[in-house]
Motif scaffolding. Structure first.
Motif, PDB file in Angstrom:
ATOM      1  N   ALA A  74     -54.892  -4.115 -30.285  1.00 34.44           N
ATOM      2  CA  ALA A  74     -54.501  -5.501 -30.519  1.00 34.44           C
ATOM      3  C   ALA A  74     -55.569  -6.278 -31.260  1.00 34.44           C
ATOM      4  O   ALA A  74     -55.343  -7.422 -31.639  1.00 34.44           O
ATOM      5  CB  ALA A  74     -54.188  -6.191 -29.195  1.00 34.44           C
ATOM      6  N   LYS A  75     -56.740  -5.673 -31.445  1.00 43.57           N
ATOM      7  CA  LYS A  75     -57.826  -6.252 -32.236  1.00 43.57           C
ATOM      8  C   LYS A  75     -58.489  -7.455 -31.600  1.00 43.57           C
ATOM      9  O   LYS A  75     -59.511  -7.913 -32.099  1.00 43.57           O
ATOM     10  CB  LYS A  75     -57.339  -6.633 -33.640  1.00 43.57           C
ATOM     11  N   ASN A  76     -57.920  -8.024 -30.546  1.00 42.93           N
ATOM     12  CA  ASN A  76     -58.591  -9.153 -29.915  1.00 42.93           C
ATOM     13  C   ASN A  76     -59.408  -8.716 -28.709  1.00 42.93           C
ATOM     14  O   ASN A  76     -59.910  -9.550 -27.970  1.00 42.93           O
ATOM     15  CB  ASN A  76     -57.580 -10.227 -29.511  1.00 42.93           C
ATOM     16  N   THR A  77     -59.506  -7.408 -28.511  1.00 47.19           N
ATOM     17  CA  THR A  77     -60.279  -6.870 -27.405  1.00 47.19           C
ATOM     18  C   THR A  77     -61.244  -5.827 -27.930  1.00 47.19           C
ATOM     19  O   THR A  77     -60.892  -5.008 -28.776  1.00 47.19           O
ATOM     20  CB  THR A  77     -59.365  -6.234 -26.341  1.00 47.19           C
ATOM     21  N   VAL A  78     -62.443  -5.894 -27.444  1.00 45.79           N
ATOM     22  CA  VAL A  78     -63.455  -4.895 -27.774  1.00 45.79           C
ATOM     23  C   VAL A  78     -63.895  -4.250 -26.464  1.00 45.79           C
ATOM     24  O   VAL A  78     -64.106  -4.939 -25.463  1.00 45.79           O
ATOM     25  CB  VAL A  78     -64.653  -5.528 -28.496  1.00 45.79           C
ATOM     26  N   TYR A  79     -64.023  -2.934 -26.504  1.00 49.66           N
ATOM     27  CA  TYR A  79     -64.380  -2.195 -25.305  1.00 49.66           C
ATOM     28  C   TYR A  79     -65.790  -1.615 -25.424  1.00 49.66           C
ATOM     29  O   TYR A  79     -66.270  -1.334 -26.522  1.00 49.66           O
ATOM     30  CB  TYR A  79     -63.398  -1.046 -25.083  1.00 49.66           C
ATOM     31  N   LEU A  80     -66.399  -1.443 -24.276  1.00 48.33           N
ATOM     32  CA  LEU A  80     -67.655  -0.703 -24.200  1.00 48.33           C
ATOM     33  C   LEU A  80     -67.462   0.367 -23.136  1.00 48.33           C
ATOM     34  O   LEU A  80     -67.456   0.068 -21.929  1.00 48.33           O
ATOM     35  CB  LEU A  80     -68.832  -1.611 -23.846  1.00 48.33           C
ATOM     36  N   ASN A  81     -67.244   1.594 -23.591  1.00 45.87           N
ATOM     37  CA  ASN A  81     -67.125   2.721 -22.674  1.00 45.87           C
ATOM     38  C   ASN A  81     -68.512   3.230 -22.338  1.00 45.87           C
ATOM     39  O   ASN A  81     -69.296   3.558 -23.236  1.00 45.87           O
ATOM     40  CB  ASN A  81     -66.294   3.832 -23.306  1.00 45.87           C
ATOM     41  N   MET A  82     -68.796   3.290 -21.055  1.00 48.64           N
ATOM     42  CA  MET A  82     -70.125   3.668 -20.603  1.00 48.64           C
ATOM     43  C   MET A  82     -70.014   4.923 -19.752  1.00 48.64           C
ATOM     44  O   MET A  82     -69.363   4.910 -18.689  1.00 48.64           O
ATOM     45  CB  MET A  82     -70.756   2.533 -19.790  1.00 48.64           C
ATOM     46  N   ASN A  83     -70.612   5.999 -20.218  1.00 43.10           N
ATOM     47  CA  ASN A  83     -70.599   7.273 -19.510  1.00 43.10           C
ATOM     48  C   ASN A  83     -72.016   7.646 -19.096  1.00 43.10           C
ATOM     49  O   ASN A  83     -72.999   7.095 -19.602  1.00 43.10           O
ATOM     50  CB  ASN A  83     -70.007   8.365 -20.399  1.00 43.10           C
ATOM     51  N   SER A  84     -72.098   8.604 -18.200  1.00 34.77           N
ATOM     52  CA  SER A  84     -73.400   9.109 -17.728  1.00 34.77           C
ATOM     53  C   SER A  84     -74.316   7.955 -17.339  1.00 34.77           C
ATOM     54  O   SER A  84     -75.484   7.919 -17.735  1.00 34.77           O
ATOM     55  CB  SER A  84     -74.060   9.975 -18.811  1.00 34.77           C
ATOM     56  N   LEU A  85     -73.787   7.053 -16.577  1.00 30.32           N
ATOM     57  CA  LEU A  85     -74.544   5.858 -16.229  1.00 30.32           C
ATOM     58  C   LEU A  85     -75.762   6.201 -15.376  1.00 30.32           C
ATOM     59  O   LEU A  85     -75.734   7.131 -14.566  1.00 30.32           O
ATOM     60  CB  LEU A  85     -73.651   4.858 -15.492  1.00 30.32           C
ATOM     61  N   LYS A  86     -76.817   5.449 -15.594  1.00 33.62           N
ATOM     62  CA  LYS A  86     -78.075   5.635 -14.892  1.00 33.62           C
ATOM     63  C   LYS A  86     -78.414   4.354 -14.125  1.00 33.62           C
ATOM     64  O   LYS A  86     -77.964   3.270 -14.498  1.00 33.62           O
ATOM     65  CB  LYS A  86     -79.190   5.926 -15.903  1.00 33.62           C
ATOM     66  N   PRO A  87     -79.233   4.463 -13.106  1.00 33.54           N
ATOM     67  CA  PRO A  87     -79.634   3.245 -12.372  1.00 33.54           C
ATOM     68  C   PRO A  87     -80.246   2.190 -13.288  1.00 33.54           C
ATOM     69  O   PRO A  87     -80.050   0.983 -13.048  1.00 33.54           O
ATOM     70  CB  PRO A  87     -80.650   3.784 -11.360  1.00 33.54           C
ATOM     71  N   GLU A  88     -80.935   2.612 -14.343  1.00 39.17           N
ATOM     72  CA  GLU A  88     -81.537   1.632 -15.246  1.00 39.17           C
ATOM     73  C   GLU A  88     -80.517   0.919 -16.125  1.00 39.17           C
ATOM     74  O   GLU A  88     -80.866  -0.003 -16.860  1.00 39.17           O
ATOM     75  CB  GLU A  88     -82.611   2.294 -16.128  1.00 39.17           C
ATOM     76  N   ASP A  89     -79.256   1.326 -16.064  1.00 34.78           N
ATOM     77  CA  ASP A  89     -78.196   0.592 -16.757  1.00 34.78           C
ATOM     78  C   ASP A  89     -77.701  -0.593 -15.935  1.00 34.78           C
ATOM     79  O   ASP A  89     -76.880  -1.383 -16.418  1.00 34.78           O
ATOM     80  CB  ASP A  89     -77.010   1.513 -17.056  1.00 34.78           C
ATOM     81  N   THR A  90     -78.175  -0.704 -14.705  1.00 38.02           N
ATOM     82  CA  THR A  90     -77.793  -1.835 -13.861  1.00 38.02           C
ATOM     83  C   THR A  90     -78.187  -3.140 -14.535  1.00 38.02           C
ATOM     84  O   THR A  90     -79.352  -3.343 -14.887  1.00 38.02           O
ATOM     85  CB  THR A  90     -78.468  -1.730 -12.487  1.00 38.02           C
ATOM     86  N   ALA A  91     -77.204  -4.006 -14.733  1.00 44.41           N
ATOM     87  CA  ALA A  91     -77.444  -5.253 -15.462  1.00 44.41           C
ATOM     88  C   ALA A  91     -76.176  -6.087 -15.464  1.00 44.41           C
ATOM     89  O   ALA A  91     -75.092  -5.599 -15.133  1.00 44.41           O
ATOM     90  CB  ALA A  91     -77.866  -4.966 -16.900  1.00 44.41           C
ATOM     91  N   VAL A  92     -76.332  -7.317 -15.866  1.00 45.29           N
ATOM     92  CA  VAL A  92     -75.181  -8.142 -16.216  1.00 45.29           C
ATOM     93  C   VAL A  92     -74.933  -7.941 -17.705  1.00 45.29           C
ATOM     94  O   VAL A  92     -75.855  -8.110 -18.513  1.00 45.29           O
ATOM     95  CB  VAL A  92     -75.418  -9.629 -15.909  1.00 45.29           C
ATOM     96  N   TYR A  93     -73.724  -7.575 -18.054  1.00 40.71           N
ATOM     97  CA  TYR A  93     -73.368  -7.280 -19.441  1.00 40.71           C
ATOM     98  C   TYR A  93     -72.575  -8.458 -20.016  1.00 40.71           C
ATOM     99  O   TYR A  93     -71.647  -8.975 -19.378  1.00 40.71           O
ATOM    100  CB  TYR A  93     -72.542  -6.003 -19.519  1.00 40.71           C
ATOM    101  N   TYR A  94     -72.946  -8.829 -21.228  1.00 43.53           N
ATOM    102  CA  TYR A  94     -72.336  -9.951 -21.925  1.00 43.53           C
ATOM    103  C   TYR A  94     -71.783  -9.502 -23.266  1.00 43.53           C
ATOM    104  O   TYR A  94     -72.428  -8.737 -23.975  1.00 43.53           O
ATOM    105  CB  TYR A  94     -73.371 -11.041 -22.203  1.00 43.53           C
ATOM    106  N   CYS A  95     -70.619 -10.010 -23.622  1.00 44.43           N
ATOM    107  CA  CYS A  95     -70.167  -9.843 -24.995  1.00 44.43           C
ATOM    108  C   CYS A  95     -70.377 -11.171 -25.725  1.00 44.43           C
ATOM    109  O   CYS A  95     -70.368 -12.241 -25.113  1.00 44.43           O
ATOM    110  CB  CYS A  95     -68.726  -9.376 -25.085  1.00 44.43           C
TER     111      CYS A  95
END
Length: 128
Positions: A74-95
């Motif tokens: 639909a072009k009005n949505t952007v995704y961020l697929n996150m695999n193999s997550l690590k503890p250091e990926d812990t965060a608040v994510y913003y677009c």
């Protein structure tokens, strides 16, 4: 201009999540979309972006090979697929988006103050 990030949650190390960024009030396929994150005790850092002109994508070294940014049908949505997550990926994510800034290989060092439009963040917690 409105951006809304969603999809955060708690996962174990090695798990996956998909974040969504719903955009409105502008043409999201005409401007770059950025994903930033703020980890506890750290400054907000650029993680990934998708360019408007050709949908080229860029990643910080810390997530390259594990995260994938893409536009929805639909072009009005952007995704961020996150695999193999690590503890250091812990965060608040913003677009975010900006009508003048460029999406390029410098995303990891991009300063958040050059970006004008932000959505509310979504929390990702990765446990070991």
């Amino acid at each position: 201009v409105q951006l809304q990030a969603s999809g955060g949650g708690s996962v174990q190390s090695g798990g996956s999540l998909r974040l969504s960024c719903a955009a409105s009030g502008f043409s999201p396929h005409s401007y770059p979309i950025f994903w930033f994150r703020r980890s506890p005790g750290k400054e907000r850092e650029g993680v990934s972006c998708i360019r408007s002109s050709d949908d080229n994508t860029y990643y910080s070294d810390s997530v390259k090979g594990r995260f994938t940014i893409s536009r929805g049908n639909a072009k009005n949505t952007v995704y961020l697929n996150m695999n193999s997550l690590k503890p250091e990926d812990t965060a608040v994510y913003y677009c975010a988006t900006d009508f003048e800034s460029s999406c390029n290989g410098g995303i990891a060092t991009m300063k958040d103050y050059v970006v004008d439009y932000w959505g509310k963040g979504t929390l990702v917690t990765v446990s070991s």
